[in-house]
Write an enzyme that holds these catalytic residues in place. Structure first.
Site, PDB file in Angstrom:
ATOM      1  N   LYS A 210     -92.688  16.115  37.979  1.00 55.16           N
ATOM      2  CA  LYS A 210     -91.973  16.366  36.721  1.00 55.16           C
ATOM      3  C   LYS A 210     -90.510  15.911  36.834  1.00 55.16           C
ATOM      4  O   LYS A 210     -89.962  15.254  35.938  1.00 55.16           O
ATOM      5  CB  LYS A 210     -92.045  17.851  36.368  1.00 55.16           C
ATOM      6  CG  LYS A 210     -91.150  18.289  35.227  1.00 55.16           C
ATOM      7  CD  LYS A 210     -91.602  17.724  33.896  1.00 55.16           C
ATOM      8  CE  LYS A 210     -90.520  17.881  32.836  1.00 55.16           C
ATOM      9  NZ  LYS A 210     -90.923  17.402  31.527  1.00 55.16           N
ATOM     10  N   CYS A 264     -83.359  17.990  28.742  1.00 60.05           N
ATOM     11  CA  CYS A 264     -84.080  17.581  29.954  1.00 60.05           C
ATOM     12  C   CYS A 264     -83.412  16.458  30.724  1.00 60.05           C
ATOM     13  O   CYS A 264     -83.124  16.612  31.908  1.00 60.05           O
ATOM     14  CB  CYS A 264     -85.489  17.145  29.559  1.00 60.05           C
ATOM     15  SG  CYS A 264     -86.325  18.366  28.543  1.00 60.05           S
TER      16      CYS A 264
HETATM   17  N1  SAJ Z   1     -81.840   7.458  25.256  1.00 60.92           N
HETATM   18  C1  SAJ Z   1     -81.071   6.310  25.375  1.00 60.92           C
HETATM   19  N2  SAJ Z   1     -81.697   5.112  25.540  1.00 60.92           N
HETATM   20  C2  SAJ Z   1     -83.053   5.009  25.575  1.00 60.92           C
HETATM   21  C3  SAJ Z   1     -83.836   6.183  25.477  1.00 60.92           C
HETATM   22  C4  SAJ Z   1     -83.184   7.403  25.328  1.00 60.92           C
HETATM   23  O1  SAJ Z   1     -79.841   6.338  25.335  1.00 60.92           O
HETATM   24  O2  SAJ Z   1     -83.561   3.877  25.708  1.00 60.92           O
HETATM   25  C5  SAJ Z   1     -81.165   8.775  25.116  1.00 60.92           C
HETATM   26  C6  SAJ Z   1     -81.595   9.544  23.870  1.00 60.92           C
HETATM   27  O3  SAJ Z   1     -80.871   9.134  22.739  1.00 60.92           O
HETATM   28  C7  SAJ Z   1     -81.297  10.967  24.284  1.00 60.92           C
HETATM   29  C8  SAJ Z   1     -81.590  10.970  25.787  1.00 60.92           C
HETATM   30  O4  SAJ Z   1     -81.595   9.606  26.173  1.00 60.92           O
HETATM   31  O5  SAJ Z   1     -79.943  11.288  24.101  1.00 60.92           O
HETATM   32  C9  SAJ Z   1     -82.916  11.628  26.147  1.00 60.92           C
HETATM   33  O6  SAJ Z   1     -83.894  11.298  25.187  1.00 60.92           O
HETATM   34  P1  SAJ Z   1     -85.386  10.851  25.566  1.00 60.92           P
HETATM   35  O7  SAJ Z   1     -86.039  10.420  24.310  1.00 60.92           O
HETATM   36  O8  SAJ Z   1     -85.334   9.878  26.686  1.00 60.92           O
HETATM   37  O9  SAJ Z   1     -86.027  12.161  26.197  1.00 60.92           O
HETATM   38  P2  SAJ Z   1     -86.277  13.698  25.717  1.00 60.92           P
HETATM   39  O10 SAJ Z   1     -85.274  14.557  26.397  1.00 60.92           O
HETATM   40  O11 SAJ Z   1     -86.390  13.828  24.254  1.00 60.92           O
HETATM   41  O12 SAJ Z   1     -87.723  13.952  26.367  1.00 60.92           O
HETATM   42  C10 SAJ Z   1     -87.907  13.758  27.774  1.00 60.92           C
HETATM   43  C11 SAJ Z   1     -89.228  13.015  27.974  1.00 60.92           C
HETATM   44  N3  SAJ Z   1     -89.328  12.545  29.351  1.00 60.92           N
HETATM   45  C12 SAJ Z   1     -89.650  11.268  29.617  1.00 60.92           C
HETATM   46  O13 SAJ Z   1     -89.797  10.424  28.765  1.00 60.92           O
HETATM   47  C13 SAJ Z   1     -89.813  10.913  31.070  1.00 60.92           C
HETATM   48  C14 SAJ Z   1     -90.392  13.942  27.634  1.00 60.92           C
HETATM   49  O14 SAJ Z   1     -91.633  13.316  27.912  1.00 60.92           O
HETATM   50  C15 SAJ Z   1     -90.284  15.244  28.454  1.00 60.92           C
HETATM   51  O15 SAJ Z   1     -91.349  16.144  28.147  1.00 60.92           O
HETATM   52  C16 SAJ Z   1     -88.969  15.896  28.061  1.00 60.92           C
HETATM   53  O16 SAJ Z   1     -87.900  15.013  28.456  1.00 60.92           O
HETATM   54  C17 SAJ Z   1     -88.880  17.224  28.808  1.00 60.92           C
HETATM   55  O17 SAJ Z   1     -89.055  18.270  28.157  1.00 60.92           O
HETATM   56  O18 SAJ Z   1     -88.733  17.216  30.040  1.00 60.92           O
END
Ligand code: SAJ
Length: 424
Positions: A210, A264
């Site tokens: 995880k 997360c």
């Molecule tokens: N972000 C970027 N660039 C990207 C992708 C995301 O700047 O290319 C930013 C987003 O805007 C945001 C942050 O990253 O601020 C996190 O967003 P996210 O969409 O990457 O992730 P979360 O926090 O919404 O969800 C994550 C997911 N983990 C993964 O994709 C490995 C989800 O599957 C998990 O269940 C969740 O964390 C969790 O609860 O752990």
């Protein structure tokens, strides 16, 4: 203990402890699968709200499920066949370690109700080894022994906010059983609503998997952010460069942005650092955390104003969700306010920042610089008909808006990571 077959019932009494954006949907899915489910949370207002049919999760398919299969909620667990713990594990601001207090108190509340044959599952994200070192010892204070008297598994949630139910049902699920029988029982339970693959592994392996997943995401976002910073220095457009690099069959660079937010990605990777002293992971987090300040610096330099008044579009940490935890928008707002800049924030998904079209027009009129921080679909659709840009600056941190439309309304456009434009 009795042989498994005599205890494994098709319909089980399940207490889901922690009714946040993972616990509540999990409870509803288990109820839909035919189990008798009790939702438990220490927050009395949340419990009352759920018992009255209210929830703050605003995903359409979840709301439909909630309407039909809402569990009864209470502040304390009752005796059950299964206990599933889904409580938050934030970062302790002082020690920079995982704050396990909610997991501990959930484990204590389960301990008081634990009976022979029960299955206890932890879904919260925790440091590797936490089940063995912290959770199981609390449960064993009951006098019952894991493996001998009760079953235990660590089964991390992996669902993506904005696509919660789909991911909870269809994603691959990991089961880290205390022993073979614990893993088997947890698998049977999840199979009642999970259509995706279910993989069994060890308890500490599951905890580490995880953390690795969210660390992978965090360091790859940080790499994209770093490429944006480099591209600005080189005078090239990072978005074009990434698009072309991603044509390589083994390259998949993520998107740069205003920094990382949510409960997360900015936090979980640090749980790996606390026990291993990794140097790579903190550096990645540091790069992404520098982005809100970098965006403001670009706004200052390109606008040519020492203290520009800014309008931030979006308070949520990412597009089309209503969650502001660790949001880079709010970090940006706090830094700008500290500098003495005037700051406005609008967000159609967050009640506190909701706005009418008239309020939007007034806010744009009164600022020097609009900063697109969150990629909500609504911002792309915004009608600029009545807007006089008069050379104001638009900083698009996600390369998300229709820039021709904004230029036609009289704005200068700066996209973060595009070093070809108005160089700061
Ligand atoms: N972000 C970027 N660039 C990207 C992708 C995301 O700047 O290319 C930013 C987003 O805007 C945001 C942050 O990253 O601020 C996190 O967003 P996210 O969409 O990457 O992730 P979360 O926090 O919404 O969800 C994550 C997911 N983990 C993964 O994709 C490995 C989800 O599957 C998990 O269940 C969740 O964390 C969790 O609860 O752990």
């Amino acid at each position: 203990m009795q042989p498994a077959e005599t205890i494994l019932k098709v319909t089980m009494d399940i207490s889901v402890i922690g009714l946040g954006y993972i616990g509540l949907p999990t409870a509803c899915l288990l109820a839909r699968a035919g189990h008798r489910v009790m939702g438990v949370d220490v927050n009395e207002r949340l419990v009352d709200g759920i018992n009255n049919g209210a929830t703050s999760i605003d995903e359409q398919d979840f709301l439909e499920l909630f309407r039909q299969h809402r569990p009864a909620a209470a502040t304390k667990p009752a005796e059950s066949d299964v206990f599933i713990i889904c409580v938050p594990t934030p970062l302790d601001g002082t020690s920079k370690a995982c704050d396990m207090s909610a997991v501990r108190s959930a484990a204590y509340s389960v301990k008081g109700k634990l009976r022979t044959g029960n299955l206890v599952i932890l879904e919260s994200t925790v440091p590797a080894g936490a089940s063995k070192a912290t959770v199981i010892p609390i449960l064993e204070e009951s006098g019952l022994k894991a493996g001998r008297d009760f079953h235990y598994a660590y089964c991390p949630e992996r669902a993506f906010p904005e696509s919660l139910l789909n991911e909870m049902v269809n994603n691959c699920r990991i089961i880290g059983g205390f022993d073979e029988e614990s893993g088997r029982r947890a698998e049977t339970l999840y199979r009642s609503f999970v259509k995706g693959e279910i993989i069994r592994t060890g308890m500490t392996e599951a905890e580490t998997v995880k953390l690795m997943e969210n660390t992978y995401r965090a360091v790859n976002i940080a790499l994209a952010d770093e490429f944006a910073l480099i591209s600005e220095k080189l005078g090239i457009d990072v978005w074009e460069a990434i698009r072309i690099a991603n044509k390589h069959p083994r390259v998949g660079i993520l998107k740069p942005g205003p920094g990382i937010g949510g409960h997360c990605i900015p936090i979980d990777p640090l749980f790996l650092v606390e026990s291993t002293e990794s140097q790579f992971i903190p550096l990645a987090i540091e790069i992404s955390e520098s982005m809100p300040g970098h965006v403001l610096e670009q706004a200052r330099l390109v606008s040519g104003k020492d203290a520009p008044s800014i309008l931030i579009l979006g308070a949520a940490y990412k597009g089309n969700v209503n969650d502001i935890r660790e949001s880079p928008s709010l970090k940006m707002a706090a830094i700008a306010q500290q500098k003495g800049w005037r700051v406005g924030i609008l967000d159609p998904h967050i009640q506190k920042y909701a706005y009418s079209m008239e309020e939007f027009l007034n806010a744009v009129k009164g600022c020097d610089c609009v900063i697109l921080a969150t990629d909500h679909s609504e911002f792309r659709e915004i009608d600029l008909g009545g807007v006089q840009g008069n050379g104001k600056l638009l900083v698009d941190t996600r390369n998300f808006l229709d820039h021709k439309k904004w230029e036609a309304a009289g704005f200068r456009v700066k996209v973060i990571g595009n070093g070809r434009q108005g160089r700061g």
